[in-house]
Enzyme design. Structure first.
Site, PDB file in Angstrom:
ATOM      1  CB  ILE A  49      -0.947   0.000   1.207  1.00  0.00           C
ATOM      2  CG1 ILE A  49      -1.898  -1.193   1.144  1.00  0.00           C
ATOM      3  CG2 ILE A  49      -1.745   1.296   1.260  1.00  0.00           C
ATOM      4  CD1 ILE A  49      -2.738  -1.374   2.400  1.00  0.00           C
ATOM      5  NE  ARG A 109      -4.096  -3.856  11.562  1.00  0.00           N
ATOM      6  CZ  ARG A 109      -4.294  -3.913  10.244  1.00  0.00           C
ATOM      7  NH1 ARG A 109      -4.632  -2.824   9.580  1.00  0.00           N
ATOM      8  NH2 ARG A 109      -4.158  -5.058   9.593  1.00  0.00           N
ATOM      9  CG  ASP A 153      -9.903   3.499   6.289  1.00  0.00           C
ATOM     10  OD1 ASP A 153     -11.044   3.836   5.924  1.00  0.00           O
ATOM     11  OD2 ASP A 153      -9.489   2.329   6.213  1.00  0.00           O
ATOM     12  CD  GLU A 168     -11.789   0.509  12.999  1.00  0.00           C
ATOM     13  OE1 GLU A 168     -12.236  -0.464  12.361  1.00  0.00           O
ATOM     14  OE2 GLU A 168     -10.774   1.135  12.644  1.00  0.00           O
ATOM     15  CG  HIS A 185     -11.422  -0.385   8.896  1.00  0.00           C
ATOM     16  ND1 HIS A 185     -10.928  -0.888  10.073  1.00  0.00           N
ATOM     17  CD2 HIS A 185     -10.633  -0.916   7.924  1.00  0.00           C
ATOM     18  CE1 HIS A 185      -9.904  -1.686   9.834  1.00  0.00           C
ATOM     19  NE2 HIS A 185      -9.697  -1.722   8.531  1.00  0.00           N
ATOM     20  CB  ALA A 188      -9.258   2.926   3.040  1.00  0.00           C
ATOM     21  N   GLY A 189     -10.344   0.002   2.002  1.00  0.00           N
ATOM     22  CA  GLY A 189     -10.037  -1.180   1.199  1.00  0.00           C
ATOM     23  C   GLY A 189     -11.166  -1.602   0.286  1.00  0.00           C
TER      24      GLY A 189
END
Length: 321
Positions: free
Chosen positions: A160, A234, A258, A263, A282, A284-285
């Site tokens: 990434i 993370r 993100d 969470e 979360h 972004a993927g």
């Protein structure tokens, strides 16, 4: 090396899939295939996993540990945090785990770039003004910044991080990587020394004891005034209380988050209302072909598994990723 003659007790899948994707997996696996819906957490699912030889998805860690016939687990994530507490010196003798490796490189890198541009070009604020029906051109326009030529520090040098650096190419941004073994910056002392020189700091590190709290209050205070922080690795990387303080004071120029320490982010958490924060929750993927890419990678690894070939993206438990 995985023994291809082992682990033929059926396939357990805990992943939201389309009909054609389920059909693909049924064609791939000669034995029984069990589809569990993520989050259902039923006893029938537990029994199916316990009887399976192979699994795809992210089943509960305790159930993985108590699945005696499981030989290979293909995670539907890059992160392995939920499984770090298992006894891998023992469990690893019979169970191989692979993750998604570079499968999320493009979407995460693009989300990082989008978040930075949203802050620099005022898109975050303008979206809020539209929702309020407020016209503030004369106030917003003079505050807009350019990404062109910004000095960027990327914490990490994985797939990434490398893809993100490529996306910055057209903006003419000098990119520096921090990574213990292969970065331009390799030590914490040098990181502290050079941190004030960057306009954008991007966290793309795995969750390990070495990275937890890396961006603590002291290091956040070392960042240059007006700098933007991005975290898509993370949530444990950043001291969120200190970050809120730096943003609320106006010393930092914004944050793209993100991932967060907790969470879902609980109601009333200051990051919901802190100025200059883009929260991407979360996501972004994600992409429209996310599940198809996971199935394709699994299918490739399935063929390798049964041919006795090395699997893609094996987890290295001793390193924590």
């Amino acid at each position: 090396m995985v023994n291809p003659d082992e682990g033929r007790g059926g396939l357990y899948v805990e992943l939201s899939l389309t009909g054609p994707e389920r059909a693909h997996l049924r064609q791939l696996a000669p034995g029984p295939v069990w589809f569990a819906e993520p989050g259902t957490d039923s006893e029938a699912d537990a029994r199916a996993l316990a009887a399976a030889g192979t699994a795809l998805g992210n089943p509960r860690a305790d159930r993985v540990a108590n699945a005696p016939g499981l030989k290979w687990l293909q995670l539907a994530s890059v992160g392995i945090d939920d499984y770090l507490g298992l006894d891998w010196p023992v469990l690893g003798r019979r169970l191989t785990v692979t993750n998604l490796g570079d499968a999320f490189a493009d979407p995460v890198a693009q989300s990082c770039l989008a978040g930075i541009l949203a802050l620099h070009r005022g898109i975050d604020r303008l979206a809020g003004l539209r929702a309020e029906g407020s016209w503030a051109k004369s106030d917003v326009r003079p505050r807009l910044r350019l990404l062109t030529g910004a000095r960027v520090l990327v914490l990490g040098r994985g797939s990434i991080a490398r893809r993100f650096a490529e996306l910055l190419g057209p903006f003419g941004c000098p990119v520096t990587h921090f990574a213990r073994g292969s970065g331009d910056i390799r030590t914490l002392a040098e990181l502290d020394e050079r941190l004030p020189g960057f306009d954008v700091v991007v966290g793309l590190l795995p969750g390990t004891p070495a990275t937890s709290g890396l961006l603590d209050a002291r290091r956040l205070a070392l960042m240059r005034p007006g700098a933007v922080l991005v975290n898509a690795g993370r949530g444990s990387l950043v001291d969120e209380e200190a970050l809120v303080s730096e943003l609320a004071s106006g010393r930092l120029g914004g944050a793209v988050l993100d991932v967060t320490g907790e969470e879902p982010l609980p109601a009333g958490h200051p990051l919901w209302t802190c100025p200059g924060v883009v929260l991407t929750q979360h996501t972004a993927g994600g992409s429209t072909d996310e599940s198809a890419r996971v199935v394709d990678l699994f299918a490739d690894n399935w063929r390798r598994f049964h041919a006795g070939s090395p699997l893609r993206n094996p987890v290295q438990w001793s390193r924590g990723f």
